[in-house]
Design an enzyme around this catalytic site. Structure first.
Site, PDB file in Angstrom:
ATOM      1  N   PRO A   1       0.915  -1.177   0.519  1.00 29.48           N
ATOM      2  CA  PRO A   1       0.268  -0.135  -0.135  1.00 29.48           C
ATOM      3  C   PRO A   1       1.272   1.547  -0.396  1.00 29.48           C
ATOM      4  CG  PRO A   1      -1.512  -1.855   1.685  1.00 29.48           C
ATOM      5  CD  PRO A   1      -0.030  -2.089   0.873  1.00 29.48           C
ATOM      6  N   CYS A   2       0.563   2.347  -0.950  1.00 26.87           N
ATOM      7  CA  CYS A   2       1.407   3.234  -1.035  1.00 26.87           C
ATOM      8  C   CYS A   2       0.814   4.869  -0.140  1.00 26.87           C
ATOM      9  CB  CYS A   2       0.612   3.715  -2.069  1.00 26.87           C
ATOM     10  SG  CYS A   2       1.983   2.555  -3.613  1.00 26.87           S
ATOM     11  N   PRO A   3      -0.695   4.668   0.223  1.00 27.53           N
ATOM     12  CA  PRO A   3      -1.149   5.867   1.242  1.00 27.53           C
ATOM     13  C   PRO A   3      -0.016   6.226   1.986  1.00 27.53           C
ATOM     14  CG  PRO A   3      -2.310   4.185   0.744  1.00 27.53           C
ATOM     15  CD  PRO A   3      -1.899   3.745   0.572  1.00 27.53           C
TER      16      PRO A   3
END
Length: 343
Positions: free
Chosen positions: A86-88
């Site tokens: 996940p990038c967030p």
């Protein structure tokens, strides 16, 4: 133009094996598949992503599971462990909470790496991960990999340098067993200019007989800005925040919505992109299936790792890892995999 990467499922003595975490729409898996890696397991906790993966990788084990509870032990000794974590937690579009973000799965990935003991590792994420605020995070991560016997390196790759019609920078971490690491080198960018948005999407924009498609093609005379898929918490079927929408507007594209179909013959104004158009801009082949309604399908596309970029890194990993090879005995989708000794 981005290379077409659809191949028959690899299941022969020349392929290497791969497990992918947070596999999403399968962009990284497709790229690695084209480079010679047979996907043994694809893991994602999103129902639509899992359906997408099952449809496109019919002979791979697809797990609709949370990484925190997934049993990776059956895949011990796999050649490559890949992940699109996940990038967030590291994205400028978010709060960049890093290790304090509940969506940070790097610690979980490290636990799986320690359990599976792959010969190589490939993890992609957003450019924000290379910012100074995350120096300690990266150093700690590499230190833990070092203790496990891996040498690792980060690099910033831009999709447009690999034939993709999009300005999409992505950070890639490659780690290899220490005896193999010195043989790895990053692939050189292609000496080609990717097609403009107008060139690559012309036939899709014209498929309903839009009369102004030629004028639009002339205006859409650059590659695309970065597609933004949004997170499960935020983001809908549009092309991103205000700055991104303005960039799309300059190309004659309405970035506020994702369309169900191409413009009708008498349409006036800036058209919206369809999910299929966005997928082509990401480097997916037109035959790639995306599960779910428009929002779910677009989110998969917008968050994907462009397959041609993954393929480029994958080919170098394949070259390094084929110096010695570990073989898996594959019997069926529901089977478990037994490892043999190194050849």
């Amino acid at each position: 133009m981005a290379e077409q990467l659809v191949l028959p499922f690899l299941n022969n003595s020349t392929s290497l094996t791969a497990v992918e975490l947070c596999a999403g729409a399968g962009g990284q898996a497709l790229g690695l598949h084209s480079a010679g890696f047979q996907p043994l397991a694809l893991v994602d906790d999103d129902q639509n992503c899992a359906a997408t993966l099952r449809e496109n990788f019919k002979e791979a084990n697809v797990y609709l599971e949370d990484l925190r509870t997934w049993n990776a032990k059956p895949f011990e000794g796999v050649d490559l462990l890949a992940a699109g974590l996940p990038c967030p937690p590291f994205s400028k579009a978010g709060k960049q909470l890093g290790s304090d973000d509940e969506r940070n799965l790097f610690p979980v990935a490290l636990e799986i790496i320690d359990e599976v003991k792959p010969r190589g590792i490939m993890i992609e994420n957003v450019p924000g991960l290379l910012e100074p605020r995350f120096n300690d995070f990266r150093s700690e991560l590499q230190g833990q990999l070092r203790k496990m016997g891996y040498a690792s390196v980060w690099n910033l790759l831009n999709a447009c340098n690999y034939g993709v019609s999009q300005l999409r920078p992505r950070v890639v971490l490659v780690a290899l067993e220490k005896n193999l690491a010195s043989d790895f080198s990053w692939s050189h960018p292609l000496e080609i200019t990717p097609p403009t948005v107008g060139e690559i999407l012309y036939d899709l924009m014209a498929e309903n007989g839009w009369k102004q498609v030629d004028e639009w093609k002339q205006k859409a005379n650059r590659i695309a800005p970065t597609l933004v898929g949004g997170s499960k918490k935020h983001g809908g079927p549009d092309l991103g925040p205000t700055r991104a929408k303005k960039a799309w507007e300059s190309l004659g594209v309405n970035g506020h919505l994702i369309a169900q179909s191409a413009p009708q013959p008498d349409f006036n104004g800036n058209p919206c992109l369809t999910v299929r158009m966005c997928a082509r801009l990401q480097g997916f082949p037109d035959s790639w299936f995306f599960s779910g309604k428009k929002t779910a399908a677009y989110r998969q596309v917008g968050n994907a790792f462009p397959p041609p970029v993954a393929a480029s890194v994958g080919r170098e990993l394949f070259r390094v890892l084929t110096t010695t090879k570990k073989v898996f005995a594959v019997s069926s989708r529901s089977s478990r995999y037994a490892t043999s000794t190194y050849k």
